[in-house]
Design an enzyme around this catalytic site. Structure first.
Site, PDB file in Angstrom:
ATOM      1  N   THR A  93       0.862  -1.182   0.000  1.00 42.54           N
ATOM      2  CA  THR A  93       0.000   0.000   0.000  1.00 42.54           C
ATOM      3  C   THR A  93       0.899   1.233   0.000  1.00 42.54           C
ATOM      4  O   THR A  93       1.615   1.489   0.964  1.00 42.54           O
ATOM      5  CB  THR A  93      -0.908   0.020   1.237  1.00 42.54           C
ATOM      6  OG1 THR A  93      -1.746  -1.135   1.219  1.00 42.54           O
ATOM      7  CG2 THR A  93      -1.780   1.266   1.248  1.00 42.54           C
ATOM      8  N   ILE A 168      -7.435   3.754  -5.227  1.00 44.03           N
ATOM      9  CA  ILE A 168      -8.590   2.994  -4.756  1.00 44.03           C
ATOM     10  C   ILE A 168      -8.257   2.311  -3.438  1.00 44.03           C
ATOM     11  O   ILE A 168      -9.081   2.255  -2.512  1.00 44.03           O
ATOM     12  CB  ILE A 168      -9.027   1.968  -5.805  1.00 44.03           C
ATOM     13  CG1 ILE A 168      -9.484   2.676  -7.101  1.00 44.03           C
ATOM     14  CG2 ILE A 168     -10.143   1.083  -5.266  1.00 44.03           C
ATOM     15  CD1 ILE A 168     -10.704   3.547  -6.947  1.00 44.03           C
ATOM     16  N   LYS A 169      -7.039   1.778  -3.327  1.00 44.24           N
ATOM     17  CA  LYS A 169      -6.650   1.117  -2.074  1.00 44.24           C
ATOM     18  C   LYS A 169      -6.649   2.107  -0.916  1.00 44.24           C
ATOM     19  O   LYS A 169      -7.122   1.798   0.188  1.00 44.24           O
ATOM     20  CB  LYS A 169      -5.257   0.484  -2.227  1.00 44.24           C
ATOM     21  CG  LYS A 169      -4.719  -0.173  -0.956  1.00 44.24           C
ATOM     22  CD  LYS A 169      -5.599  -1.340  -0.514  1.00 44.24           C
ATOM     23  CE  LYS A 169      -5.369  -1.763   0.927  1.00 44.24           C
ATOM     24  NZ  LYS A 169      -4.022  -2.220   1.243  1.00 44.24           N
ATOM     25  N   LEU A 170      -6.125   3.307  -1.138  1.00 42.93           N
ATOM     26  CA  LEU A 170      -6.108   4.310  -0.070  1.00 42.93           C
ATOM     27  C   LEU A 170      -7.521   4.730   0.310  1.00 42.93           C
ATOM     28  O   LEU A 170      -7.825   4.920   1.494  1.00 42.93           O
ATOM     29  CB  LEU A 170      -5.285   5.523  -0.498  1.00 42.93           C
ATOM     30  CG  LEU A 170      -3.779   5.300  -0.629  1.00 42.93           C
ATOM     31  CD1 LEU A 170      -3.100   6.585  -1.088  1.00 42.93           C
ATOM     32  CD2 LEU A 170      -3.167   4.822   0.682  1.00 42.93           C
TER      33      LEU A 170
END
Length: 284
Positions: A93, A168-170
């Site tokens: 991440t 999108i992950k954040l």
């Protein structure tokens, strides 16, 4: 089968390696703390103390590290051992900007870098469940799909934009953090009301607020909030009840005081009779 390397033997990385080994894949592993890498040898991996040696002779280099800085440092240290044509697949991440920079940097050096962050805990990595996100060069992604799909329950594409998957992950992690702290505040209000967690769990068995997430996001982002299902002023009234109850019982809340402040700003602007989700206009 071609050898693979995996750099970063934390809880996630080590379980990815165990799952690879179960599938009969040959994996060379490295970790800053060598003992963690050595511990994977009992599962069939080959451990190396030198990261350059760990990546020699492999066509795929998987990475699960801490942040942008650690990814940059480890890849730079490993680069002397890269095999021509090897592809870096980074599950860390990180920031969107870091992904864009690394993609361009390694391309200039003749190395392919692909970011593929995950919504997966250690148990998911071991069982090949959960979600893996990916975006960027679509031809490359198509080539990698057969290798990545066995690692996860679902591989989700976000198009050709480099760094989109990182964003999108954040965003997802931001929700998870707020969700957990929202539950924390709820537990605080419950304690102030003399209600235990078991009673809250019983409530959630009959009423699932998580099912409202989709509809709530749509309401937060809509243009017209003049037909309220819950007026902002009424939501603010209830929020004050939460705050008063907690204060009376010396319970410190995390999110609700800030939420009350945002509500007050919108009420002061004359939107108290609008639907309470008008606060989403700050970002829509």
């Amino acid at each position: 089968m071609d050898k693979k390397a995996f750099l970063g033997m934390g809880l996630l990385g080590s379980n990815f390696v165990k799952a690879m080994a179960k599938r009969g894949e040959s994996v060379q592993v490295w970790n800053r703390t060598t003992a963690k890498a050595m511990g994977l040898e009992q599962f069939g991996a080959t451990a190396f103390a030198d990261v350059k040696e760990a990546v020699q002779g492999v066509t795929r280099i998987h990475v699960t590290l801490k942040d942008d800085v650690s990814v940059d440092e480890v890849l730079e240290a490993a680069s002397a051992g890269f095999t021509p044509g090897a592809i870096i697949i980074d599950h860390t991440t990180t920031s969107k900007e870091g992904v864009i920079r690394r993609t361009a940097y390694w391309k200039e050096r003749g190395v392919t870098y692909q970011h593929a962050p995950v919504f997966m805990g250690p148990a998911n990595a071991l069982d090949s469940t959960g979600y893996m996100l990916i975006s960027g060069d679509e031809a490359l992604i198509k080539t990698l799909e057969p290798e990545l799909k066995p690692m996860t329950g679902k591989l989700i594409h976000y198009g050709p934009e480099v760094g989109k998957a990182a964003s999108i992950k954040l965003i997802g992690n931001a929700f998870l953090v707020c969700f957990a702290f929202g539950l924390r505040d709820m537990m605080g209000v419950a304690k102030a009301q003399g209600v235990g967690v078991d009673d809250i769990l019983k409530l959630f068995q009959d009423w699932n607020p998580g099912a409202q997430a989709d509809a709530r996001l749509k309401r937060l982002s809509m243009d017209d909030h003049t037909n309220p299902s819950w007026e902002l002023a009424m939501a603010r009234k209830d929020t004050q009840l939460f705050l008063d109850s907690a204060q009376q019982n010396n319970i410190q809340l995390s999110l609700l005081p800030a939420i009350a402040g945002v509500m007050d700003q919108w009420i002061e602007k004359g939107f108290g009779n609008n639907d309470w989700t008008i606060v989403g206009k700050d970002f829509s």
